[in-house]
Design a protein around this motif. Sequence first.
Motif, PDB file in Angstrom:
ATOM      1  N   SER A 152      14.596 -26.467  81.354  1.00  0.00           N
ATOM      2  CA  SER A 152      13.471 -26.682  82.253  1.00  0.00           C
ATOM      3  C   SER A 152      14.036 -25.472  83.538  1.00  0.00           C
ATOM      4  CB  SER A 152      13.085 -27.843  82.960  1.00  0.00           C
ATOM      5  OG  SER A 152      14.271 -28.306  84.087  1.00  0.00           O
ATOM      6  N   HIS A 153      13.140 -25.390  84.273  1.00  0.00           N
ATOM      7  CA  HIS A 153      13.438 -24.273  85.726  1.00  0.00           C
ATOM      8  C   HIS A 153      14.490 -25.342  86.524  1.00  0.00           C
ATOM      9  CE1 HIS A 153      10.694 -26.665  88.232  1.00  0.00           C
ATOM     10  NE2 HIS A 153      10.013 -26.939  87.072  1.00  0.00           N
ATOM     11  N   ASN A 154      14.894 -24.641  87.526  1.00  0.00           N
ATOM     12  CA  ASN A 154      15.677 -25.492  88.529  1.00  0.00           C
ATOM     13  C   ASN A 154      14.522 -26.344  89.231  1.00  0.00           C
ATOM     14  OD1 ASN A 154      16.573 -26.297  91.094  1.00  0.00           O
ATOM     15  ND2 ASN A 154      17.512 -24.249  91.621  1.00  0.00           N
ATOM     16  N   PRO A 155      14.765 -27.691  89.034  1.00  0.00           N
ATOM     17  CA  PRO A 155      13.729 -28.695  89.500  1.00  0.00           C
ATOM     18  C   PRO A 155      13.340 -28.428  90.960  1.00  0.00           C
ATOM     19  CG  PRO A 155      15.562 -29.886  89.095  1.00  0.00           C
ATOM     20  CD  PRO A 155      15.801 -28.338  88.585  1.00  0.00           C
ATOM     21  N   ASP A 200       6.937 -40.137  98.068  1.00  0.00           N
ATOM     22  CA  ASP A 200       7.209 -39.227  96.960  1.00  0.00           C
ATOM     23  C   ASP A 200       8.090 -40.037  95.959  1.00  0.00           C
ATOM     24  OD1 ASP A 200      10.055 -39.468  98.033  1.00  0.00           O
ATOM     25  OD2 ASP A 200       9.816 -37.209  98.881  1.00  0.00           O
ATOM     26  N   GLY A 201       8.789 -39.332  95.163  1.00  0.00           N
ATOM     27  CA  GLY A 201       9.544 -39.977  94.084  1.00  0.00           C
ATOM     28  C   GLY A 201      10.681 -40.188  94.373  1.00  0.00           C
ATOM     29  N   SER A 202      11.062 -40.121  95.707  1.00  0.00           N
ATOM     30  CA  SER A 202      12.353 -40.650  96.234  1.00  0.00           C
ATOM     31  C   SER A 202      12.150 -41.775  97.406  1.00  0.00           C
ATOM     32  CB  SER A 202      13.355 -39.616  97.054  1.00  0.00           C
ATOM     33  OG  SER A 202      13.837 -38.878  96.089  1.00  0.00           O
ATOM     34  N   GLY A 203      10.778 -42.204  97.353  1.00  0.00           N
ATOM     35  CA  GLY A 203      10.698 -43.301  98.396  1.00  0.00           C
ATOM     36  C   GLY A 203      10.527 -42.946  99.906  1.00  0.00           C
ATOM     37  N   ARG A 204      10.097 -41.822 100.000  1.00  0.00           N
ATOM     38  CA  ARG A 204      10.225 -41.140 101.498  1.00  0.00           C
ATOM     39  C   ARG A 204       8.740 -40.902 101.683  1.00  0.00           C
ATOM     40  NH1 ARG A 204      13.564 -35.633 101.064  1.00  0.00           N
ATOM     41  NH2 ARG A 204      11.780 -35.299  99.598  1.00  0.00           N
ATOM     42  N   PRO A 205       8.203 -41.068 102.917  1.00  0.00           N
ATOM     43  CA  PRO A 205       6.773 -40.704 103.028  1.00  0.00           C
ATOM     44  C   PRO A 205       6.632 -39.264 102.648  1.00  0.00           C
ATOM     45  CG  PRO A 205       7.956 -41.771 105.071  1.00  0.00           C
ATOM     46  CD  PRO A 205       8.897 -41.481 104.124  1.00  0.00           C
ATOM     47  N   VAL A 206       5.343 -38.972 102.017  1.00  0.00           N
ATOM     48  CA  VAL A 206       4.851 -37.699 101.793  1.00  0.00           C
ATOM     49  C   VAL A 206       4.769 -36.783 103.100  1.00  0.00           C
ATOM     50  CG1 VAL A 206       4.034 -38.421  99.586  1.00  0.00           C
ATOM     51  CG2 VAL A 206       2.557 -38.139 101.479  1.00  0.00           C
ATOM     52  N   MET A 219      -2.375 -29.030  99.277  1.00  0.00           N
ATOM     53  CA  MET A 219      -3.200 -30.233  98.778  1.00  0.00           C
ATOM     54  C   MET A 219      -2.771 -30.975  97.695  1.00  0.00           C
ATOM     55  SD  MET A 219      -7.407 -29.087  99.550  1.00  0.00           S
ATOM     56  CE  MET A 219      -7.861 -30.509  99.186  1.00  0.00           C
ATOM     57  N   ARG A 220      -2.039 -30.284  96.729  1.00  0.00           N
ATOM     58  CA  ARG A 220      -1.490 -30.506  95.384  1.00  0.00           C
ATOM     59  C   ARG A 220      -0.034 -30.656  95.343  1.00  0.00           C
ATOM     60  NH1 ARG A 220      -5.239 -27.927  90.961  1.00  0.00           N
ATOM     61  NH2 ARG A 220      -3.337 -26.875  90.388  1.00  0.00           N
ATOM     62  N   ARG A 221       0.759 -30.056  96.376  1.00  0.00           N
ATOM     63  CA  ARG A 221       2.042 -30.025  96.071  1.00  0.00           C
ATOM     64  C   ARG A 221       2.906 -30.082  97.507  1.00  0.00           C
ATOM     65  NH1 ARG A 221       2.365 -23.369  95.041  1.00  0.00           N
ATOM     66  NH2 ARG A 221       1.140 -22.782  96.915  1.00  0.00           N
ATOM     67  N   PHE A 222       4.004 -30.312  97.456  1.00  0.00           N
ATOM     68  CA  PHE A 222       4.877 -30.279  98.479  1.00  0.00           C
ATOM     69  C   PHE A 222       6.366 -30.098  98.013  1.00  0.00           C
ATOM     70  CE2 PHE A 222       3.999 -35.105  97.435  1.00  0.00           C
ATOM     71  CZ  PHE A 222       5.517 -35.165  96.963  1.00  0.00           C
ATOM     72  N   PRO A 223       7.259 -29.831  99.028  1.00  0.00           N
ATOM     73  CA  PRO A 223       8.676 -29.348  98.501  1.00  0.00           C
ATOM     74  C   PRO A 223       9.464 -30.390  97.555  1.00  0.00           C
ATOM     75  CG  PRO A 223       8.311 -28.939 100.819  1.00  0.00           C
ATOM     76  CD  PRO A 223       7.191 -29.466 100.413  1.00  0.00           C
ATOM     77  N   ALA A 224      10.047 -29.807  96.617  1.00  0.00           N
ATOM     78  CA  ALA A 224      10.552 -30.666  95.435  1.00  0.00           C
ATOM     79  C   ALA A 224      11.966 -31.271  95.927  1.00  0.00           C
ATOM     80  CB  ALA A 224      10.304 -30.156  94.129  1.00  0.00           C
ATOM     81  N   ALA A 225      12.511 -30.592  96.677  1.00  0.00           N
ATOM     82  CA  ALA A 225      13.876 -30.812  96.911  1.00  0.00           C
ATOM     83  C   ALA A 225      14.140 -32.007  97.550  1.00  0.00           C
ATOM     84  CB  ALA A 225      14.437 -29.689  98.045  1.00  0.00           C
ATOM     85  N   GLY A 226      14.717 -33.000  96.756  1.00  0.00           N
ATOM     86  CA  GLY A 226      15.115 -34.384  97.427  1.00  0.00           C
ATOM     87  C   GLY A 226      13.962 -35.422  97.074  1.00  0.00           C
ATOM     88  N   THR A 232      10.921 -38.172  88.236  1.00  0.00           N
ATOM     89  CA  THR A 232      10.293 -36.824  88.200  1.00  0.00           C
ATOM     90  C   THR A 232       9.188 -36.877  87.012  1.00  0.00           C
ATOM     91  OG1 THR A 232      10.617 -34.397  88.094  1.00  0.00           O
ATOM     92  CG2 THR A 232      11.983 -35.786  86.347  1.00  0.00           C
ATOM     93  N   LEU A 233       8.302 -35.916  86.801  1.00  0.00           N
ATOM     94  CA  LEU A 233       7.181 -35.825  85.917  1.00  0.00           C
ATOM     95  C   LEU A 233       7.370 -34.642  85.075  1.00  0.00           C
ATOM     96  CD1 LEU A 233       4.634 -36.834  84.976  1.00  0.00           C
ATOM     97  CD2 LEU A 233       3.392 -35.287  86.299  1.00  0.00           C
ATOM     98  N   ASN A 234       8.033 -34.736  83.908  1.00  0.00           N
ATOM     99  CA  ASN A 234       8.162 -33.793  82.909  1.00  0.00           C
ATOM    100  C   ASN A 234       6.861 -33.443  82.443  1.00  0.00           C
ATOM    101  OD1 ASN A 234      11.164 -34.947  83.313  1.00  0.00           O
ATOM    102  ND2 ASN A 234      11.485 -34.730  81.196  1.00  0.00           N
ATOM    103  N   HIS A 235       6.619 -32.251  82.260  1.00  0.00           N
ATOM    104  CA  HIS A 235       5.681 -31.352  82.043  1.00  0.00           C
ATOM    105  C   HIS A 235       5.885 -30.586  80.929  1.00  0.00           C
ATOM    106  CE1 HIS A 235       1.561 -29.213  83.452  1.00  0.00           C
ATOM    107  NE2 HIS A 235       1.685 -29.879  82.253  1.00  0.00           N
TER     108      HIS A 235
END
Length: 353
Positions: A152-155, A200-206, A219-226, A232-235
Amino acid sequence: MVRPGAGGPRICAVTCVKNEGPFVLEWVAYNRLLGVTDFLVYSNDCDDGTDALLDALAAAGVVHLPNPAQGRSYQMEALKDAARQEVVRRADWIWVADVDEFLNIHAGDHTLPALIAACGDPQAISVSFQFFANAGIAQFEDVPVIAQFTRSHNPDLWCDQSAIEVKSLVRRDFPLQYLGAHRPFFRKTLPTAKHPRWTDGSGRPVPGAFLSADRPRRMRRFPAAGARRFATLNHYALRSLDSYLVKTERGDVNREGRIFDESYWQERNDPAWEDRSILRMLPALEAEITELRALPGVARLHDLSVQAHRAKVGMLRAQPQIAARAAHLGALPALPPGEAELIARLGLAEDAA
């Protein structure tokens, strides 16, 4: 591994499909392992037997309906219809995802209840995409997708973007205005005190801009770092080159007019990182597929869909212009435009996570 319905929450997965017959069994089996108890699947004009296979999977909790869409936004019209279906109305959680998307849960026993608990039982959890590359795999094989594609790309980085799209798990008591393909929406007039608890997927507020959907580009995305500590969602948007050719001929199952062109391929075919973490699910997945194949008609209908898929590949590759296009796609650079420059600018390493 928690079995569906074994005292846990009712979780309904909702999706739209068109000519996904060879991949349906794996996706249903995998999600059952995660704790999904019910499936609502809308099919769009299938000619590879996908619809018949879905009907045969009724004993595995699959409700299959023809897509009621009359307009061009097939998925949004299906989601509007889904809100009225009993299988959705009785669910504790709703998971909206496509058949090429596999939720890779790192928390606890790798099930949805474990993810929910790790995130503090919020009203919604949005998990970042990680696009898995074709990585030079040309031929379609009837083996689990998650076993074939591990690059994959750098996640934290997709092309030249650090903000990456998400898909969302939504709890029954979310103050829902409507379901979107990537996230739920609540009314903008909702008082701040009544905003949902959403992580998010780390339990942090979006992020706030994502939460309130007040910026179109967020509306559909936010920074993935952390954002991937717990999931994660393997696509697997490309799969094999054979299957990508079928996908381009089929068109987008979710909306009319979308073109799977060279840029779509190149943006998702960055094999810079190796991520094999989802392979921990493979032994249980193979056992679950075997169990599903034992249901009346399922093995035969799956095998027929595989035959139809291979026949379509042969028909497409026999056309000179498509054969030339396949060769061109296979020869494209792996790193998408803009990413190499950004990696150099940020000083990011290209080694595995």
